[in-house]
Design an enzyme around this catalytic site. Sequence first.
Site, PDB file in Angstrom:
ATOM      1  N   ASP A  54       0.845  -1.192   0.000  1.00  0.00           N
ATOM      2  CA  ASP A  54       0.000   0.000   0.000  1.00  0.00           C
ATOM      3  C   ASP A  54       0.883   1.245   0.000  1.00  0.00           C
ATOM      4  OD1 ASP A  54      -3.222   0.502   0.981  1.00  0.00           O
ATOM      5  OD2 ASP A  54      -1.822   2.191   1.098  1.00  0.00           O
ATOM      6  N   ILE A  55       0.500   2.235  -0.780  1.00  0.00           N
ATOM      7  CA  ILE A  55       1.303   3.461  -0.906  1.00  0.00           C
ATOM      8  C   ILE A  55       1.228   4.317   0.359  1.00  0.00           C
ATOM      9  CG2 ILE A  55      -0.456   5.039  -1.858  1.00  0.00           C
ATOM     10  CD1 ILE A  55       1.660   5.739  -4.044  1.00  0.00           C
ATOM     11  N   ASN A  91     -13.111  -3.482   2.314  1.00  0.00           N
ATOM     12  CA  ASN A  91     -14.042  -2.358   2.460  1.00  0.00           C
ATOM     13  C   ASN A  91     -15.000  -2.319   1.278  1.00  0.00           C
ATOM     14  OD1 ASN A  91     -12.797  -1.389   4.839  1.00  0.00           O
ATOM     15  ND2 ASN A  91     -11.217  -0.356   3.620  1.00  0.00           N
ATOM     16  N   VAL A 143     -10.869   2.911  -3.675  1.00  0.00           N
ATOM     17  CA  VAL A 143     -10.489   2.389  -4.992  1.00  0.00           C
ATOM     18  C   VAL A 143     -11.496   1.288  -5.337  1.00  0.00           C
ATOM     19  CG1 VAL A 143      -8.718   1.258  -6.376  1.00  0.00           C
ATOM     20  CG2 VAL A 143      -8.048   2.929  -4.626  1.00  0.00           C
ATOM     21  N   HIS A 158     -10.179  -5.401  -3.225  1.00  0.00           N
ATOM     22  CA  HIS A 158      -8.854  -5.682  -2.685  1.00  0.00           C
ATOM     23  C   HIS A 158      -8.971  -6.118  -1.238  1.00  0.00           C
ATOM     24  CE1 HIS A 158      -9.832  -1.385  -2.477  1.00  0.00           C
ATOM     25  NE2 HIS A 158      -9.262  -1.387  -1.275  1.00  0.00           N
ATOM     26  N   HIS A 203      -7.007  -5.989   2.249  1.00  0.00           N
ATOM     27  CA  HIS A 203      -5.923  -5.350   2.997  1.00  0.00           C
ATOM     28  C   HIS A 203      -5.323  -6.381   3.941  1.00  0.00           C
ATOM     29  CE1 HIS A 203      -6.990  -0.979   2.291  1.00  0.00           C
ATOM     30  NE2 HIS A 203      -8.171  -1.515   2.054  1.00  0.00           N
TER      31      HIS A 203
END
Length: 114
Positions: free
Chosen positions: A30-31, A87, A96, A100, A102
């Site tokens: 993750d950025i 989420n 986004v 995905h 996490h």
Amino acid sequence: MSDCLFCKIRDGEIPGDLVYEGDSVLAFNDINPQAPTHVLIIPREHIATLNDLTPKEEPLVGEMIQRAVTIAREQGYAENGYRIALNCNRDAGQSVFHIHVHLLAGRSMSWPPG
Ligand code: AMP
Ligand code: ZN
């Protein structure tokens, strides 16, 4: 889907700090990490939200979870523990719209999440 950030990472159009590349699933850091380890696991296939899943994606979702578990184990978190989170839409803070998982690890986490 051309304007999807994670599709662009998948296609190499924008850089991703890749952790795993498989036939169906990718993982990258993750950025904006929220824990010492914060990895995102995505399907190659563009699926916008959890609401768009159908029974045919059950193996794909299983592979995403299993990959998160494998990365957690490889990075040494199996014993101390870790969290996986998905989420969906506004109330969960999805930002986004390409599903995905996490993987968060490396610190103790509170419950319930905010
Ligand atoms: P969510 O809020 O569940 O939709 O999670 C989206 C996640 O994507 C956030 O944790 C962001 O920090 C992360 N993110 C956004 N842009 C990038 C990027 N270019 N590379 C890696 N992670 C990103
Ligand atoms: Zn996408």
